[in-house]
Design an enzyme around this catalytic site. Structure first.
Site, PDB file in Angstrom:
ATOM      1  N   CYS A   1      -2.981   8.756   5.912  1.00  0.00           N
ATOM      2  CA  CYS A   1      -1.701   8.782   6.646  1.00  0.00           C
ATOM      3  C   CYS A   1      -1.955   9.028   8.142  1.00  0.00           C
ATOM      4  CB  CYS A   1      -0.788   9.883   6.127  1.00  0.00           C
ATOM      5  SG  CYS A   1      -0.318   9.662   4.405  1.00  0.00           S
TER       6      CYS A   1
ATOM      7  N   CYS B   1       0.828  -1.201   0.000  1.00  0.00           N
ATOM      8  CA  CYS B   1       0.000   0.000   0.000  1.00  0.00           C
ATOM      9  C   CYS B   1       0.864   1.252   0.000  1.00  0.00           C
ATOM     10  CB  CYS B   1      -0.931   0.034   1.204  1.00  0.00           C
ATOM     11  SG  CYS B   1      -1.962  -1.421   1.299  1.00  0.00           S
TER      12      CYS B   1
ATOM     13  N   ASP C   1       2.673   2.394   2.483  1.00  0.00           N
ATOM     14  CA  ASP C   1       2.934   2.958   3.809  1.00  0.00           C
ATOM     15  C   ASP C   1       3.114   1.850   4.828  1.00  0.00           C
ATOM     16  OD1 ASP C   1       1.735   5.813   3.272  1.00  0.00           O
ATOM     17  OD2 ASP C   1       0.067   4.460   2.870  1.00  0.00           O
TER      18      ASP C   1
ATOM     19  N   CYS D   1       5.088   8.217   2.200  1.00  0.00           N
ATOM     20  CA  CYS D   1       5.244   9.549   1.620  1.00  0.00           C
ATOM     21  C   CYS D   1       5.543  10.563   2.724  1.00  0.00           C
ATOM     22  CB  CYS D   1       3.967   9.936   0.878  1.00  0.00           C
ATOM     23  SG  CYS D   1       2.536  10.089   1.942  1.00  0.00           S
TER      24      CYS D   1
END
Lengths: 414, 139
Positions: free
Chosen positions: B107, B37, B39, B64
């Site tokens: 996130c 994914c 992350d 990211c």
């Protein structure tokens, strides 16, 4: 004089390494275009006064420049708004024109969306499409192509070179096969034309789409090549109107764009050899420099590849996070999901059999005519530094260093 | 898309990057996300058994800039908080603090998940009942 010399060797920033997305216009192209906005602004279809005559002359001159670059006859060049329109016109145009012969099209999974989405549309309106897979190099298998051809097959649509990995497909072999079986061959030449010696005769291409803004010309202008001999190919127009461009693409001609496209083609033809030598040497330096980083991998074939492109995955760091480390100074693209609207990583890299994690970790470098050695040196250093820093921050890197295989971990997918 | 200054700051100068000894009884580790994914966050807390206060927090994140910033911020917020206070950290507070755009909300959700997962790991090690975690819907 002295100042001028210093300037020549100064590092130009920000550094543009996204030339597969678009290229800057060559100043020589711009210079050629300008009079066509203000003084020679005529409509090329105005047959009865000097403004029209001049515009028409300029268009025909450009048509010849474009044709020369790809070894075509000027009559085989139809101007469009760009490669997306060209892809649409060639595929839909053939599908309609040859409906009596069949309804089957063969393409591959790593094509640009302009081809893939057009093929999806064809499926919706009664066509059948075979999507060939590629190997880990990014190349199609000719035996699979051969096996996919049926009596209903009217078109093989395989790109010349891929936009993400720069891999060049076996064009001559594909066209030979197509000819043997009486199937038309269309290629999306967007990334290849102007960069490598594409020649429609030698390459056996029946139809091709390409665009000016990938070869230092203006945006909003492109062309298709439609073969007129052996065989004579026809496409059904997708835009109806005044019957411009031999009835295949109506609409007032974008004269300044066409003039610029022509000039860009002339320059590419003239500079191709020198550009290729210089740019591929810089690309190789870049690649060699970056591969010194542990766990970094080139994606796609390095043997069959455009001279200005490389695509590298830096395992255990994520592409967007990586670009953030230097995106004020270096413009690049990544196959990471975070850089796309869809949150899906690159379908091209996935088609090569790369795991999602490697696709997320990829950067695409597209060098160009204006890239300098100093910029390449800066890029190697900046990326090496950022990858190293982010790996120190990466739990996956820590696991890798401890000998834990991250594929063995059961991740909670969200 | 431009990043907010706070995201850039956490990305450039991340707070509390590192590793705590996951074998220690008073260290809780949360590992959330998945490489596919794009992350993965690992967040660790060290708890003072006597007071129930989080004395240290560390993270490592693959992701990211917004994922790195969310986890860096989370570790900052965790230090000095009691476990009970830490459980209440909501992802929307992270979104607000970092000015995350809608496409990056996941996130912050991941950071909240990482906090709760670390707390649960600590509770499990210390024979305390695990928290019931509500599922947050992400993209």
């Amino acid at each position: 004089m002295y100042l001028c010399e210093i300037n020549l060797y100064m590092l130009q920033k920000p550094i543009y390494l996204d030339n597969n997305a678009t290229t800057p216009m060559d100043p020589r192209v711009l210079e050629t275009i300008i009079p066509y906005f203000t003084q020679q602004f005529g409509n090329a279809a105005s047959r009865n006064h000097p403004f029209g005559w001049e515009a028409e002359k300029a268009v025909e001159n450009a048509r010849e420049q474009v044709a020369n670059l790809i070894g075509a006859d000027p009559k085989e060049i139809i101007f469009t708004s760009g490669a997306t329109e060209g892809d649409n016109l060639c595929i839909k145009g053939v599908f309609e024109m040859y409906a009596q012969k069949g309804n089957h099209i063969i393409t591959c999974t790593t094509e640009h969306k302009a081809v893939l989405d057009t093929c999806r549309h064809i499926e919706k309106i009664g066509g059948a499409v075979t999507y060939l897979e590629v190997n880990k190099e990014g190349l199609i298998n000719l035996e699979e192509l051969k096996a996919a051809i049926t009596p209903k097959t009217i078109l093989i649509a395989i790109m010349y070179a891929n936009n993400e990995i720069g891999v060049i497909q076996p064009i001559k072999e594909i066209s030979t096969l197509a000819k043997e079986r009486g199937v038309l061959f269309f290629t999306d030449g967007t990334q290849a034309v102007g960069k490598v010696p594409v020649n429609v005769i030698n390459d056996g291409i029946d139809l091709m789409a390409f665009t000016a803004h990938k070869m230092y010309g203006p945006k909003g202008i492109g062309a298709i090549y439609v073969r007129r001999k052996n065989p004579r190919v026809k496409v059904t127009a997708q835009i109806d109107g005044g019957g411009h461009e031999r009835g295949m693409r109506s609409g007032t001609l974008n004269v300044p764009g066409i003039v610029g496209f022509g000039k860009a083609c002339e320059l590419c033809q003239q500079d191709m050899q020198a550009d290729t030598i210089r740019i591929s040497a810089m690309r190789d330096t870049l690649e060699k420099g970056l591969l010194k980083l542990e766990e970094s991998y080139v994606n796609g074939s390095t043997q069959h590849r455009l001279p200005h492109v490389c695509n590298i995955s830096f395992k255990y760091v994520e592409g967007e996070g990586l670009m953030m480390g230097f995106n004020k100074d270096i413009a690049l693209s990544s196959g990471s999901a975070c850089t796309s609207a869809s949150l899906e990583p690159s379908y091209v890299l996935k088609a090569l059999g790369l795991g999602d994690d490697l696709a997320h970790s990829s950067l695409r470098f597209g060098l160009g005519r204006f890239t300098t050695n100093e910029q390449i040196e800066f890029t190697i250093n900046a990326i090496t530094e950022t990858v190293t820093k982010l790996r120190e921050m990466s739990p996956l890197w820590e696991m890798f260093k401890e000998g834990i295989n991250i594929d063995d971990i059961e991740w909670a997918h969200h | 898309m431009a990043y907010s200054e706070k995201v850039i700051d956490h990305y450039s100068n991340p707070k509390n990057v590192g590793t705590l000894d996951k074998n220690k009884k008073n260290v809780g580790t949360g590992l959330v996300g998945a490489p596919e994914c794009g992350d993965v966050m690992r967040l660790q807390i060290e708890v003072d058994d006597a007071t129930g206060t989080i004395t240290d927090a560390k993270f490592k994140t693959f992701g990211c800039g917004s994922a790195i910033a969310s986890s860096s911020l989370a570790t900052e917020w965790l230090k000095g908080k009691s476990i009970d206070q830490a459980v209440k950290i909501d992802n929307m507070a992270i979104v607000e603090e970092l000015n995350l755009p809608p496409v990056k909300i996941h996130c912050s959700v991941l950071a909240e998940d990482a906090i709760k997962s670390a707390i649960n790991d600590y509770r499990k090690k210390n024979s305390l009942p695990e928290l019931e975690l509500e599922e947050k819907i992400v993209h």
